[in-house]
Enzyme design. Structure first.
Site, PDB file in Angstrom:
ATOM      1  N   ALA A   1      -5.033  -6.833   1.087  1.00 29.44           N
ATOM      2  CA  ALA A   1      -4.790  -6.612   2.513  1.00 29.44           C
ATOM      3  C   ALA A   1      -4.877  -7.896   3.328  1.00 29.44           C
ATOM      4  O   ALA A   1      -4.360  -7.961   4.455  1.00 29.44           O
ATOM      5  CB  ALA A   1      -5.786  -5.596   3.048  1.00 29.44           C
TER       6      ALA A   1
ATOM      7  N   ASP B   1       3.932  -6.448  -8.056  1.00 31.26           N
ATOM      8  CA  ASP B   1       5.272  -6.659  -8.593  1.00 31.26           C
ATOM      9  C   ASP B   1       6.309  -6.708  -7.474  1.00 31.26           C
ATOM     10  O   ASP B   1       7.274  -7.478  -7.541  1.00 31.26           O
ATOM     11  CB  ASP B   1       5.621  -5.549  -9.585  1.00 31.26           C
ATOM     12  CG  ASP B   1       4.648  -5.501 -10.746  1.00 31.26           C
ATOM     13  OD1 ASP B   1       4.186  -6.579 -11.171  1.00 31.26           O
ATOM     14  OD2 ASP B   1       4.343  -4.394 -11.224  1.00 31.26           O
TER      15      ASP B   1
ATOM     16  N   ALA C   1      10.035  -4.565 -15.371  1.00 32.49           N
ATOM     17  CA  ALA C   1      10.989  -3.635 -14.773  1.00 32.49           C
ATOM     18  C   ALA C   1      10.757  -3.499 -13.283  1.00 32.49           C
ATOM     19  O   ALA C   1      11.716  -3.438 -12.487  1.00 32.49           O
ATOM     20  CB  ALA C   1      10.884  -2.282 -15.467  1.00 32.49           C
TER      21      ALA C   1
ATOM     22  N   ALA D   1       6.748   3.546 -18.841  1.00 35.45           N
ATOM     23  CA  ALA D   1       6.693   4.779 -18.075  1.00 35.45           C
ATOM     24  C   ALA D   1       5.288   4.892 -17.491  1.00 35.45           C
ATOM     25  O   ALA D   1       4.296   4.793 -18.213  1.00 35.45           O
ATOM     26  CB  ALA D   1       6.999   5.984 -18.959  1.00 35.45           C
TER      27      ALA D   1
END
Length: 317
Positions: free
Chosen positions: A237, A266, A57, A27
């Site tokens: 970037a 991710d 996740a 979380a």
């Protein structure tokens, strides 16, 4: 521990999945600040926002939102944060049958985001630290269904090593060495692709003269010499670079105005795995992944910022 059933299984039709992710589920507790505090300093921030996160996740959701048939092997607590994470995976279409529930509280990431979109993160691993080699061995059948297996380092290193031993021939192993710790030689040798950012590359090369090299190309070549088939270094970037036995190629990023960089790496890795599973060569997969990562930083949060395939077909912000 019990597995979390009820997730749609995108690989059931032909028995194969594009991607199985083995990794963390956290979380994300996010506060926006005008500036990050110095040592001993207190600053006021925004209201607390709670988002589903964790490198494993996140990568699973990023790939699934782009259309990959994806499953997640992870461990969460039997608590509200764990339920939040499972709901997010299922909403994205990830098979959650490999997610184990209970034994410790769900992992939590404490994140501050400054006005430029840069973030600082502290992770309390919780249940992630209990994802054990035995869990990987028990999931051997799940790993055998994957064209690509992705693993990160927010779970115990011995579990990562077990993944490297368990991935069957013909399945490509992508190791995202984040947060960075020295990789066992057997894990490096099993990598089809090692993914790192510039900071992680320096840490992995600590003690090697290449760690202080003037450019990421030299560090990528030094990492390549440690055994992986290919190395991808993300450059923020500036895009990314690809190093393999044929040489080094830079891939530029679209120009965007960043809002929040949380989870961008991710998004990149999930997209990369999707295109590798589809049969793209590595440079083409990285070009696609750079675009996905660029889109993700224009939105707040991690999983909520990841584009669908339909959204990606539109103009890049």
């Amino acid at each position: 521990m019990a597995a979390a059933n009820g997730g749609r299984d995108p690989g059931a039709e032909d028995g194969r999945r594009d991607l199985v992710v083995v990794g963390s589920a956290n979380a994300d507790l996010v506060v926006t600040v005008d500036r990050r505090p110095a040592a001993g300093e207190t600053v006021l921030g925004s209201d607390l926002a709670v988002h589903p996160g964790g490198k494993g996740a996140n990568q699973a959701v990023a790939a699934a939102r782009l259309g990959a048939r994806t499953a997640l092997l992870a461990r969460v607590g039997d608590d509200a944060h764990g339920r939040l994470l499972l709901d997010s995976q299922r909403a994205a279409g990830v098979d959650t049958g490999g997610v184990l529930v209970g034994g410790a509280p769900t992992g939590v990431a404490l994140i501050t985001v400054d006005p430029s979109g840069d973030n600082s993160i502290v992770v309390a691993p919780g249940a992630n630290a209990r994802l054990a080699p035995a869990d990987v061995r028990a999931a051997r059948g799940l790993l055998a269904t994957a064209r690509v297996v992705s693993v990160q380092l927010e779970i115990p290193l011995e579990t990562v090593a077990e993944v490297a031993r368990t991935v069957p021939p013909g399945t490509r192993l992508v190791v995202n060495a984040s947060p960075p710790v020295p990789l066992p030689p057997a894990v490096a040798a099993a990598c089809a692709v090692l993914v790192v950012n510039e900071h992680e590359a320096r840490v992995l090369l600590e003690g090697d003269p290449a760690a202080g090299a003037s450019g990421p190309e030299e560090r990528a070549r030094a990492l390549l010499a440690r055994g992986p088939q290919a190395v991808v270094v993300t450059l923020g970037a500036a895009g990314a670079l690809v190093a393999d036995r044929r040489g080094v190629v830079r891939v530029p990023s679209p120009a965007v105005t960043p809002v929040d960089t949380t989870g961008a790496g991710d998004a990149f890795t999930g997209a990369l795995c999707l295109r590798l599973a589809a049969g793209d060569d590595l440079a083409a997969a990285v070009r696609f992944a750079v675009r996905v990562g660029a889109v993700s930083v224009t939105r707040r949060g991690a999983q909520g910022s990841y584009p669908t395939a339909a959204q990606l077909d539109g103009p890049t912000p």
